[in-house]
Design a protein around this motif. Sequence first.
Motif, mmCIF file in Angstrom:
data_model
loop_
_atom_site.group_PDB
_atom_site.id
_atom_site.type_symbol
_atom_site.label_atom_id
_atom_site.label_comp_id
_atom_site.label_asym_id
_atom_site.label_seq_id
_atom_site.Cartn_x
_atom_site.Cartn_y
_atom_site.Cartn_z
ATOM 1 N N THR A 21 -0.815 -6.471 -2.511
ATOM 2 C CA THR A 21 0.208 -5.460 -2.745
ATOM 3 C C THR A 21 0.712 -4.951 -1.402
ATOM 4 O O THR A 21 0.014 -5.046 -0.391
ATOM 5 C CB THR A 21 -0.357 -4.272 -3.550
ATOM 6 O OG1 THR A 21 -1.384 -3.643 -2.781
ATOM 7 C CG2 THR A 21 -0.924 -4.722 -4.888
ATOM 8 N N ARG A 68 -0.085 3.529 -2.399
ATOM 9 C CA ARG A 68 -0.564 3.227 -3.754
ATOM 10 C C ARG A 68 -0.126 4.312 -4.725
ATOM 11 O O ARG A 68 0.293 4.031 -5.848
ATOM 12 C CB ARG A 68 -2.082 3.081 -3.752
ATOM 13 C CG ARG A 68 -2.623 2.697 -5.127
ATOM 14 C CD ARG A 68 -4.103 2.540 -5.121
ATOM 15 N NE ARG A 68 -4.694 3.848 -4.872
ATOM 16 C CZ ARG A 68 -5.962 4.045 -4.562
ATOM 17 N NH1 ARG A 68 -6.774 3.038 -4.427
ATOM 18 N NH2 ARG A 68 -6.416 5.259 -4.363
ATOM 19 N N SER A 69 -0.196 5.582 -4.283
ATOM 20 C CA SER A 69 0.219 6.673 -5.171
ATOM 21 C C SER A 69 1.729 6.652 -5.420
ATOM 22 O O SER A 69 2.204 7.209 -6.408
ATOM 23 C CB SER A 69 -0.204 8.021 -4.592
ATOM 24 O OG SER A 69 0.545 8.328 -3.441
ATOM 25 N N GLY A 71 3.281 3.963 -6.072
ATOM 26 C CA GLY A 71 3.519 2.859 -6.992
ATOM 27 C C GLY A 71 3.590 1.499 -6.334
ATOM 28 O O GLY A 71 3.994 0.532 -6.971
ATOM 29 N N GLN A 74 -1.855 -1.792 -6.634
ATOM 30 C CA GLN A 74 -2.304 -2.422 -7.877
ATOM 31 C C GLN A 74 -2.316 -1.381 -8.995
ATOM 32 O O GLN A 74 -2.894 -0.319 -8.834
ATOM 33 C CB GLN A 74 -3.718 -2.985 -7.665
ATOM 34 C CG GLN A 74 -4.271 -3.739 -8.832
ATOM 35 C CD GLN A 74 -3.730 -5.154 -8.894
ATOM 36 O OE1 GLN A 74 -3.169 -5.646 -7.942
ATOM 37 N NE2 GLN A 74 -3.924 -5.783 -10.005
ATOM 38 N N PRO A 75 -1.676 -1.658 -10.127
ATOM 39 C CA PRO A 75 -1.730 -0.697 -11.229
ATOM 40 C C PRO A 75 -3.159 -0.579 -11.761
ATOM 41 O O PRO A 75 -3.908 -1.554 -11.771
ATOM 42 C CB PRO A 75 -0.792 -1.284 -12.285
ATOM 43 C CG PRO A 75 -0.653 -2.717 -11.940
ATOM 44 C CD PRO A 75 -0.910 -2.839 -10.462
ATOM 45 N N LYS A 76 -3.516 0.635 -12.168
ATOM 46 C CA LYS A 76 -4.872 0.846 -12.687
ATOM 47 C C LYS A 76 -4.978 0.280 -14.088
ATOM 48 O O LYS A 76 -4.147 0.520 -14.946
ATOM 49 C CB LYS A 76 -5.206 2.336 -12.704
ATOM 50 C CG LYS A 76 -5.419 2.900 -11.339
ATOM 51 C CD LYS A 76 -5.980 4.287 -11.426
ATOM 52 C CE LYS A 76 -6.295 4.775 -10.027
ATOM 53 N NZ LYS A 76 -6.999 6.017 -10.039
ATOM 54 N N ARG A 77 -6.031 -0.530 -14.279
ATOM 55 C CA ARG A 77 -6.331 -1.115 -15.590
ATOM 56 C C ARG A 77 -7.841 -1.121 -15.735
ATOM 57 O O ARG A 77 -8.576 -1.057 -14.763
ATOM 58 C CB ARG A 77 -5.848 -2.552 -15.701
ATOM 59 C CG ARG A 77 -4.384 -2.757 -15.569
ATOM 60 C CD ARG A 77 -4.036 -4.196 -15.803
ATOM 61 N NE ARG A 77 -4.822 -5.049 -14.901
ATOM 62 C CZ ARG A 77 -4.403 -6.187 -14.395
ATOM 63 N NH1 ARG A 77 -3.220 -6.624 -14.700
ATOM 64 N NH2 ARG A 77 -5.157 -6.905 -13.604
#
Length: 87
Positions: A21, A68-69, A71, A74-77
């Motif tokens: 990312t 990261r904050s 966007g 990596q999206p949280k999953r």
Amino acid sequence: MLRHVHSNEEQAMAGSSHGHTPAAWTGVIIAFIGFCVAGAFMVMDQPAGFWAGMGVVLLGGVVGVVMRSMGMGQPKRDHTVPAHAEG
């Protein structure tokens, strides 16, 4: 003929694009530059420059978290890794 069998952990990591990312790359590059600066000043026996380089390392971590904050990470999953089955 030998064939490599991928473990469940390898498959989970390959599917998550872990670290690919803009936030991760930017944070790591800034931290790497900081380590290089700190290392050079350590060899030159300049404590102030060493600590400035270490500050750049910390800045890399902060930049990564901020990006990261925003966007760019990596999206949280929920990463559920299947149980490791040998056999």
